[in-house]
Design a protein around this motif. Structure first.
Motif, PDB file in Angstrom:
ATOM      1  N   LEU A  13     104.095 -49.077  -8.728  1.00  0.00           N
ATOM      2  CA  LEU A  13     103.670 -47.864  -8.049  1.00  0.00           C
ATOM      3  C   LEU A  13     102.475 -47.244  -8.757  1.00  0.00           C
ATOM      4  O   LEU A  13     101.515 -46.816  -8.119  1.00  0.00           O
ATOM      5  N   VAL A  14     102.507 -47.222 -10.077  1.00  0.00           N
ATOM      6  CA  VAL A  14     101.390 -46.672 -10.848  1.00  0.00           C
ATOM      7  C   VAL A  14     100.148 -47.539 -10.642  1.00  0.00           C
ATOM      8  O   VAL A  14      99.048 -47.026 -10.417  1.00  0.00           O
ATOM      9  N   GLN A  15     100.318 -48.857 -10.659  1.00  0.00           N
ATOM     10  CA  GLN A  15      99.183 -49.757 -10.431  1.00  0.00           C
ATOM     11  C   GLN A  15      98.613 -49.568  -9.031  1.00  0.00           C
ATOM     12  O   GLN A  15      97.392 -49.582  -8.844  1.00  0.00           O
ATOM     13  N   LEU A  16      99.485 -49.374  -8.051  1.00  0.00           N
ATOM     14  CA  LEU A  16      99.024 -49.150  -6.693  1.00  0.00           C
ATOM     15  C   LEU A  16      98.239 -47.849  -6.594  1.00  0.00           C
ATOM     16  O   LEU A  16      97.183 -47.800  -5.955  1.00  0.00           O
ATOM     17  N   ALA A  17      98.727 -46.798  -7.235  1.00  0.00           N
ATOM     18  CA  ALA A  17      98.025 -45.511  -7.215  1.00  0.00           C
ATOM     19  C   ALA A  17      96.646 -45.637  -7.857  1.00  0.00           C
ATOM     20  O   ALA A  17      95.653 -45.128  -7.328  1.00  0.00           O
ATOM     21  N   VAL A  18      96.576 -46.328  -8.977  1.00  0.00           N
ATOM     22  CA  VAL A  18      95.291 -46.536  -9.650  1.00  0.00           C
ATOM     23  C   VAL A  18      94.366 -47.342  -8.751  1.00  0.00           C
ATOM     24  O   VAL A  18      93.179 -47.032  -8.606  1.00  0.00           O
ATOM     25  N   ALA A  19      94.891 -48.385  -8.103  1.00  0.00           N
ATOM     26  CA  ALA A  19      94.076 -49.217  -7.211  1.00  0.00           C
ATOM     27  C   ALA A  19      93.521 -48.409  -6.044  1.00  0.00           C
ATOM     28  O   ALA A  19      92.361 -48.581  -5.660  1.00  0.00           O
ATOM     29  N   VAL A  20      94.332 -47.510  -5.472  1.00  0.00           N
ATOM     30  CA  VAL A  20      93.871 -46.689  -4.348  1.00  0.00           C
ATOM     31  C   VAL A  20      92.753 -45.756  -4.807  1.00  0.00           C
ATOM     32  O   VAL A  20      91.729 -45.619  -4.122  1.00  0.00           O
ATOM     33  N   VAL A  21      92.919 -45.133  -5.962  1.00  0.00           N
ATOM     34  CA  VAL A  21      91.887 -44.224  -6.474  1.00  0.00           C
ATOM     35  C   VAL A  21      90.603 -44.991  -6.780  1.00  0.00           C
ATOM     36  O   VAL A  21      89.507 -44.575  -6.383  1.00  0.00           O
ATOM     37  N   ILE A  22      90.724 -46.128  -7.457  1.00  0.00           N
ATOM     38  CA  ILE A  22      89.545 -46.940  -7.773  1.00  0.00           C
ATOM     39  C   ILE A  22      88.887 -47.413  -6.474  1.00  0.00           C
ATOM     40  O   ILE A  22      87.662 -47.415  -6.352  1.00  0.00           O
ATOM     41  N   GLY A  23      89.682 -47.814  -5.494  1.00  0.00           N
ATOM     42  CA  GLY A  23      89.139 -48.250  -4.202  1.00  0.00           C
ATOM     43  C   GLY A  23      88.374 -47.147  -3.498  1.00  0.00           C
ATOM     44  O   GLY A  23      87.307 -47.389  -2.928  1.00  0.00           O
ATOM     45  N   ALA A  24      88.899 -45.930  -3.540  1.00  0.00           N
ATOM     46  CA  ALA A  24      88.215 -44.806  -2.900  1.00  0.00           C
ATOM     47  C   ALA A  24      86.893 -44.508  -3.598  1.00  0.00           C
ATOM     48  O   ALA A  24      85.865 -44.288  -2.943  1.00  0.00           O
ATOM     49  N   VAL A  25      86.904 -44.529  -4.920  1.00  0.00           N
ATOM     50  CA  VAL A  25      85.676 -44.276  -5.674  1.00  0.00           C
ATOM     51  C   VAL A  25      84.675 -45.402  -5.434  1.00  0.00           C
ATOM     52  O   VAL A  25      83.478 -45.162  -5.264  1.00  0.00           O
ATOM     53  N   PHE A  26      85.162 -46.643  -5.391  1.00  0.00           N
ATOM     54  CA  PHE A  26      84.291 -47.784  -5.120  1.00  0.00           C
ATOM     55  C   PHE A  26      83.666 -47.658  -3.730  1.00  0.00           C
ATOM     56  O   PHE A  26      82.479 -47.923  -3.545  1.00  0.00           O
ATOM     57  N   SER A  27      84.464 -47.235  -2.762  1.00  0.00           N
ATOM     58  CA  SER A  27      83.957 -47.036  -1.408  1.00  0.00           C
ATOM     59  C   SER A  27      82.862 -45.975  -1.391  1.00  0.00           C
ATOM     60  O   SER A  27      81.834 -46.147  -0.733  1.00  0.00           O
ATOM     61  N   ASP A  28      83.077 -44.871  -2.106  1.00  0.00           N
ATOM     62  CA  ASP A  28      82.054 -43.828  -2.199  1.00  0.00           C
ATOM     63  C   ASP A  28      80.780 -44.366  -2.843  1.00  0.00           C
ATOM     64  O   ASP A  28      79.674 -44.034  -2.423  1.00  0.00           O
ATOM     65  N   LEU A  29      80.945 -45.196  -3.869  1.00  0.00           N
ATOM     66  CA  LEU A  29      79.796 -45.784  -4.551  1.00  0.00           C
ATOM     67  C   LEU A  29      79.001 -46.684  -3.612  1.00  0.00           C
ATOM     68  O   LEU A  29      77.774 -46.595  -3.543  1.00  0.00           O
ATOM     69  N   VAL A  30      79.688 -47.525  -2.863  1.00  0.00           N
ATOM     70  CA  VAL A  30      78.998 -48.420  -1.929  1.00  0.00           C
ATOM     71  C   VAL A  30      78.328 -47.613  -0.816  1.00  0.00           C
ATOM     72  O   VAL A  30      77.195 -47.904  -0.417  1.00  0.00           O
ATOM     73  N   THR A  31      78.994 -46.572  -0.325  1.00  0.00           N
ATOM     74  CA  THR A  31      78.397 -45.722   0.706  1.00  0.00           C
ATOM     75  C   THR A  31      77.136 -45.039   0.172  1.00  0.00           C
ATOM     76  O   THR A  31      76.112 -44.987   0.869  1.00  0.00           O
ATOM     77  N   ALA A  32      77.198 -44.523  -1.057  1.00  0.00           N
ATOM     78  CA  ALA A  32      76.019 -43.883  -1.652  1.00  0.00           C
ATOM     79  C   ALA A  32      74.889 -44.894  -1.836  1.00  0.00           C
ATOM     80  O   ALA A  32      73.720 -44.594  -1.562  1.00  0.00           O
ATOM     81  N   PHE A  33      75.223 -46.108  -2.273  1.00  0.00           N
ATOM     82  CA  PHE A  33      74.216 -47.157  -2.439  1.00  0.00           C
ATOM     83  C   PHE A  33      73.581 -47.505  -1.091  1.00  0.00           C
ATOM     84  O   PHE A  33      72.364 -47.647  -0.979  1.00  0.00           O
ATOM     85  N   THR A  34      74.421 -47.607  -0.068  1.00  0.00           N
ATOM     86  CA  THR A  34      73.916 -47.915   1.272  1.00  0.00           C
ATOM     87  C   THR A  34      72.983 -46.818   1.766  1.00  0.00           C
ATOM     88  O   THR A  34      71.890 -47.100   2.272  1.00  0.00           O
ATOM     89  N   THR A  35      73.397 -45.564   1.600  1.00  0.00           N
ATOM     90  CA  THR A  35      72.601 -44.433   2.066  1.00  0.00           C
ATOM     91  C   THR A  35      71.299 -44.306   1.283  1.00  0.00           C
ATOM     92  O   THR A  35      70.246 -44.029   1.866  1.00  0.00           O
ATOM     93  N   ALA A  36      71.375 -44.517  -0.035  1.00  0.00           N
ATOM     94  CA  ALA A  36      70.198 -44.299  -0.877  1.00  0.00           C
ATOM     95  C   ALA A  36      69.210 -45.457  -0.864  1.00  0.00           C
ATOM     96  O   ALA A  36      68.006 -45.240  -0.976  1.00  0.00           O
ATOM     97  N   PHE A  37      69.710 -46.700  -0.733  1.00  0.00           N
ATOM     98  CA  PHE A  37      68.817 -47.845  -0.878  1.00  0.00           C
ATOM     99  C   PHE A  37      68.745 -48.751   0.352  1.00  0.00           C
ATOM    100  O   PHE A  37      67.656 -49.106   0.799  1.00  0.00           O
ATOM    101  N   ILE A  38      69.874 -49.156   0.877  1.00  0.00           N
ATOM    102  CA  ILE A  38      69.875 -50.152   1.951  1.00  0.00           C
ATOM    103  C   ILE A  38      69.337 -49.579   3.255  1.00  0.00           C
ATOM    104  O   ILE A  38      68.480 -50.187   3.902  1.00  0.00           O
ATOM    105  N   THR A  39      69.821 -48.403   3.654  1.00  0.00           N
ATOM    106  CA  THR A  39      69.361 -47.815   4.904  1.00  0.00           C
ATOM    107  C   THR A  39      67.852 -47.560   4.888  1.00  0.00           C
ATOM    108  O   THR A  39      67.164 -47.926   5.842  1.00  0.00           O
ATOM    109  N   PRO A  40      67.284 -46.955   3.834  1.00  0.00           N
ATOM    110  CA  PRO A  40      65.818 -46.796   3.812  1.00  0.00           C
ATOM    111  C   PRO A  40      65.084 -48.137   3.805  1.00  0.00           C
ATOM    112  O   PRO A  40      64.030 -48.263   4.418  1.00  0.00           O
ATOM    113  N   LEU A  41      65.663 -49.131   3.125  1.00  0.00           N
ATOM    114  CA  LEU A  41      65.040 -50.452   3.106  1.00  0.00           C
ATOM    115  C   LEU A  41      65.014 -51.052   4.514  1.00  0.00           C
ATOM    116  O   LEU A  41      64.001 -51.609   4.945  1.00  0.00           O
TER     117      LEU A  41
END
Length: 135
Positions: A13-41
């Motif tokens: 359960l603790v590992q799952l909670a950590v995975a969900v939090v890391i996944g959400a942060v990773f998703s935010d990171l990819v979205t920010a990368f897409t917005t900042a670099f890929i979309t303008p490119l």
């Protein structure tokens, strides 16, 4: 109450909670990368610097299809990153482990159970077998 505490603090359960939090942060990171670099490119080649601003209106209802395009790009990038940096390396590693285990075991000619290559007698049917040399 102790069972509930045990459930809350058990490793999975603790590992799952950590995975969900890391996944959400990773998703935010990819979205920010897409917005900042890929979309303008892509905007350099497509002429639209930000897809989020793309929309059309029918009978007063606004359809923001640009936001969907941004989300689709983020999804595809996330899926590609996960595949190439997590799934593919894990698959290769598991194949190596399977080959290593396969190399240490063989099939008993009498009962077809899996036995060690070094075995002189099958642990399952007790038939005598000739040990194989390690290669």
């Amino acid at each position: 109450m102790s069972g509930f505490k045990k459930f809350l603090f058990q490793g999975n359960l603790v590992q799952l909670a950590v995975a969900v939090v890391i996944g959400a942060v990773f998703s935010d990171l990819v979205t920010a990368f897409t917005t900042a670099f890929i979309t303008p490119l892509l905007g350099i080649f497509g002429g639209v610097p930000k897809f989020a601003s793309l929309s059309f209106t029918i009978n007063g209802s606004e359809f923001q299809y640009g936001a969907f395009i941004d989300a689709l790009i983020s999804f595809l990038l996330t899926a590609a990153i996960l595949y190439f940096f997590v799934v593919l390396p894990m698959t290769k590693m598991l194949e190596r482990f399977a080959r290593a285990e396969e190399a240490t075991h063989r099939e008993c000619p009498a009962c077809f159970s899996e036995i060690s290559r070094k075995a002189t007698r099958c642990a399952f049917c007790t038939s005598e077998v000739t040990p194989e040399k390690s290669g």
